[in-house]
Scaffold this active site. Structure first.
Site, PDB file in Angstrom:
ATOM      1  N   GLU A   1      40.659 -16.145  -8.651  1.00  0.00           N
ATOM      2  CA  GLU A   1      41.994 -16.611  -8.279  1.00  0.00           C
ATOM      3  C   GLU A   1      42.614 -15.677  -7.238  1.00  0.00           C
ATOM      4  O   GLU A   1      43.229 -16.113  -6.265  1.00  0.00           O
ATOM      5  CB  GLU A   1      42.920 -16.648  -9.504  1.00  0.00           C
ATOM      6  CG  GLU A   1      42.458 -17.562 -10.632  1.00  0.00           C
ATOM      7  CD  GLU A   1      41.539 -16.854 -11.631  1.00  0.00           C
ATOM      8  OE1 GLU A   1      40.700 -16.033 -11.217  1.00  0.00           O
ATOM      9  OE2 GLU A   1      41.669 -17.140 -12.829  1.00  0.00           O
TER      10      GLU A   1
ATOM     11  N   ALA B   1       2.583 -17.548 -23.159  1.00  0.00           N
ATOM     12  CA  ALA B   1       1.546 -18.402 -22.567  1.00  0.00           C
ATOM     13  C   ALA B   1       0.430 -18.542 -23.585  1.00  0.00           C
ATOM     14  O   ALA B   1       0.011 -17.562 -24.198  1.00  0.00           O
ATOM     15  CB  ALA B   1       1.023 -17.763 -21.284  1.00  0.00           C
TER      16      ALA B   1
ATOM     17  N   THR C   1       2.506  -4.953 -28.748  1.00  0.00           N
ATOM     18  CA  THR C   1       2.185  -5.452 -27.407  1.00  0.00           C
ATOM     19  C   THR C   1       1.960  -4.279 -26.455  1.00  0.00           C
ATOM     20  O   THR C   1       1.059  -4.303 -25.619  1.00  0.00           O
ATOM     21  CB  THR C   1       3.313  -6.380 -26.904  1.00  0.00           C
ATOM     22  OG1 THR C   1       3.359  -7.524 -27.750  1.00  0.00           O
ATOM     23  CG2 THR C   1       3.086  -6.823 -25.474  1.00  0.00           C
TER      24      THR C   1
ATOM     25  N   ARG D   1       7.011  -7.771  -9.860  1.00  0.00           N
ATOM     26  CA  ARG D   1       6.141  -7.354  -8.750  1.00  0.00           C
ATOM     27  C   ARG D   1       5.736  -8.489  -7.825  1.00  0.00           C
ATOM     28  O   ARG D   1       5.605  -8.316  -6.623  1.00  0.00           O
ATOM     29  CB  ARG D   1       4.858  -6.710  -9.297  1.00  0.00           C
ATOM     30  CG  ARG D   1       5.079  -5.464 -10.107  1.00  0.00           C
ATOM     31  CD  ARG D   1       3.768  -4.873 -10.612  1.00  0.00           C
ATOM     32  NE  ARG D   1       2.993  -5.820 -11.401  1.00  0.00           N
ATOM     33  CZ  ARG D   1       3.224  -6.087 -12.701  1.00  0.00           C
ATOM     34  NH1 ARG D   1       4.215  -5.493 -13.327  1.00  0.00           N
ATOM     35  NH2 ARG D   1       2.474  -6.961 -13.334  1.00  0.00           N
TER      36      ARG D   1
ATOM     37  N   THR E   1       6.456 -10.905 -33.090  1.00  0.00           N
ATOM     38  CA  THR E   1       7.833 -10.732 -32.614  1.00  0.00           C
ATOM     39  C   THR E   1       8.460 -12.089 -32.318  1.00  0.00           C
ATOM     40  O   THR E   1       9.558 -12.403 -32.779  1.00  0.00           O
ATOM     41  CB  THR E   1       7.826  -9.850 -31.345  1.00  0.00           C
ATOM     42  OG1 THR E   1       7.370  -8.562 -31.712  1.00  0.00           O
ATOM     43  CG2 THR E   1       9.197  -9.758 -30.722  1.00  0.00           C
ATOM     44  N   LEU E   2       7.740 -12.911 -31.551  1.00  0.00           N
ATOM     45  CA  LEU E   2       8.270 -14.235 -31.192  1.00  0.00           C
ATOM     46  C   LEU E   2       8.544 -15.063 -32.446  1.00  0.00           C
ATOM     47  O   LEU E   2       9.557 -15.766 -32.541  1.00  0.00           O
ATOM     48  CB  LEU E   2       7.283 -14.960 -30.275  1.00  0.00           C
ATOM     49  CG  LEU E   2       7.221 -14.392 -28.850  1.00  0.00           C
ATOM     50  CD1 LEU E   2       5.915 -14.779 -28.162  1.00  0.00           C
ATOM     51  CD2 LEU E   2       8.418 -14.864 -28.029  1.00  0.00           C
TER      52      LEU E   2
HETATM   53  C1  AOF Z   1      39.488 -14.803 -14.395  1.00  0.00           C
HETATM   54  N1  AOF Z   1      38.937 -14.965 -13.166  1.00  0.00           N
HETATM   55  O1  AOF Z   1      37.301 -14.633 -11.715  1.00  0.00           O
HETATM   56  C2  AOF Z   1      36.980 -13.815 -13.877  1.00  0.00           C
HETATM   57  C3  AOF Z   1      37.543 -13.701 -15.174  1.00  0.00           C
HETATM   58  O2  AOF Z   1      37.267  -6.279 -16.463  1.00  0.00           O
HETATM   59  P1  AOF Z   1      37.974  -7.368 -15.736  1.00  0.00           P
HETATM   60  O3  AOF Z   1      39.425  -7.103 -15.500  1.00  0.00           O
HETATM   61  O4  AOF Z   1      37.262  -7.798 -14.478  1.00  0.00           O
HETATM   62  O5  AOF Z   1      37.976  -8.628 -16.713  1.00  0.00           O
HETATM   63  C4  AOF Z   1      36.762  -9.234 -17.073  1.00  0.00           C
HETATM   64  C5  AOF Z   1      37.062 -10.411 -17.965  1.00  0.00           C
HETATM   65  O6  AOF Z   1      37.920 -11.316 -17.286  1.00  0.00           O
HETATM   66  C6  AOF Z   1      35.829 -11.203 -18.329  1.00  0.00           C
HETATM   67  O7  AOF Z   1      35.250 -10.753 -19.525  1.00  0.00           O
HETATM   68  C7  AOF Z   1      36.413 -12.604 -18.502  1.00  0.00           C
HETATM   69  O8  AOF Z   1      37.049 -12.714 -19.756  1.00  0.00           O
HETATM   70  C8  AOF Z   1      37.464 -12.634 -17.413  1.00  0.00           C
HETATM   71  N2  AOF Z   1      36.858 -13.074 -16.148  1.00  0.00           N
HETATM   72  N3  AOF Z   1      38.780 -14.222 -15.398  1.00  0.00           N
HETATM   73  O9  AOF Z   1      40.654 -15.176 -14.614  1.00  0.00           O
HETATM   74  C9  AOF Z   1      37.734 -14.492 -12.857  1.00  0.00           C
HETATM   75  N4  AOF Z   1      35.766 -13.286 -13.581  1.00  0.00           N
HETATM   76 ZN    ZN Z   2      41.597 -12.948 -13.976  1.00  0.00          ZN
END
Ligand code: AOF
Ligand code: ZN
Length: 328
Positions: free
Chosen positions: A46, A152, A194, A205, A273-274
């Protein structure tokens, strides 16, 4: 909103473990500005979008609609809350694809906007927006990484022959694909057996791309560090088990997200594991490669897994890949 999702993807990898988010500002059918979350810790979508509005268009903000692929945040994180910015800029219409699952936000961003008189439309391309950030939503909702099981097997259901000499089960194109998959996730994990049997290096790679962190779960701490490729300098290695008090794979998964911020893991074996992950319903995706021309007759049995009839199939020469996805 579809455009928001395209923009969001430009942040792929760089924003991890944050979600990819895109935003578009529209005035009477004309796009005034676009933006997205570029990198972890950087401005949110935003903010980026509103920074891109040309000065001559600023007076149009109160009559414009902001589309954003994730609920605008309401918390003070690395950046101030986006919901507050929307109010400051006097934007009165906001269209949102899906809720933010981060407990710091989770509905509070939308509530703040609505309670302040902003008209909010919610749920546009919701499924697509959640799927785009399936790793992020799994982390927030399950408090563990997004888990992909990969193996696989021969046409008759073995993942390795009995002899010590490793034999290639997948063909060249599926090996390339496997390395591409490695480059797309934060970590790759294997059990200690493994490492003892195959001495794999688990790096990217065959294609260009980052190396995932390598995780070995070694419950008894029996691995000699100097003897195996997995401890080389090519990528980060997490050798976990006793010292971290991890008594099963489920605890390892919780540890990886909660202590190491690892957002996704490919489990590459072995069979035992899987099978633990399958039996405990601990996965979002299965990618099963079968070499339809290879019969081993005996060896290490592949994990027991019932492929749903509606799963997607891809054919690469003599190999088929079955994809099972169940993220909602
Ligand atoms: C939004 N717009 O583009 C994103 C959001 O550590 P900060 O401040 O960057 O916050 C990260 C958190 O904000 C992330 O875990 C998620 O909840 C929100 N991300 N929110 O309004 C954005 N990337
Ligand atoms: Zn935000």
């Amino acid at each position: 909103m579809a455009r928001c999702l395209v923009l969001a993807q430009r942040g792929e990898r760089a924003v991890m473990p944050n979600p990819m988010v895109g935003a578009v500002l529209v005035h009477e059918g004309r796009i005034l500005a676009e933006g997205y979350h570029h990198y972890f810790g950087g401005p949110h979508a935003e903010v980026d979008c509103l920074n891109n509005v040309s000065p001559s268009d600023l007076s149009l903000l109160p009559e414009s609609t902001l589309y954003v692929s994730l609920e605008p945040c309401s918390h003070f994180g690395k950046t101030p809350p986006c919901a507050n910015l929307i109010l400051e800029k006097k934007i009165k219409h906001v269209v949102v694809a899906c809720l933010d699952a981060n407990p710091l936000v989770a509905g509070k961003g939308l509530a703040l906007l609505q309670n302040s008189g902003v008209e909010v439309q919610f749920g546009v391309l919701e499924k697509e927006a959640r799927t785009l950030n399936k790793r992020f939503f799994t982390n927030q909702e399950k408090k563990r990484p997004y888990i992909i099981l990969k193996w696989a097997q021969s046409a008759d259901g073995f993942i390795a022959s009995e002899s010590k000499a490793p034999i290639a089960i997948s063909n060249e194109p599926t090996q390339l694909l496997n390395h591409l998959w490695r480059s797309q996730e934060a970590a790759i994990a294997v059990g200690v057996n493994t490492v003892l049997q195959d001495n794999p290096s688990l790096t990217t790679r065959l294609v260009e791309g980052p190396n995932p962190a390598r995780v070995i779960y070694d419950p008894n701490g029996s691995l000699d560090k100097d003897a195996y490729c997995i401890f080389n300098e090519e990528a980060v290695t997490l050798h976990v088990g006793k010292a971290e008090n991890l008594t099963n794979w489920s605890e390892v998964m919780n540890y990886l997200w909660q202590k190491k911020q690892i957002s996704s893991v490919i489990i590459e074996g072995g069979s035992k594991t899987l099978q633990y992950f399958i039996d405990n319903e601990l996965w979002e995706e299965v990618r099963m490669i079968t070499n339809e021309k290879l019969f081993l007759n005996k060896g290490y049995a592949a994990p027991k897994f019932q492929i749903p009839t509606e799963s997607r199939i891809e054919h690469l020469e003599e190999c088929t890949i079955r994809y099972v996805e169940r993220f909602q």
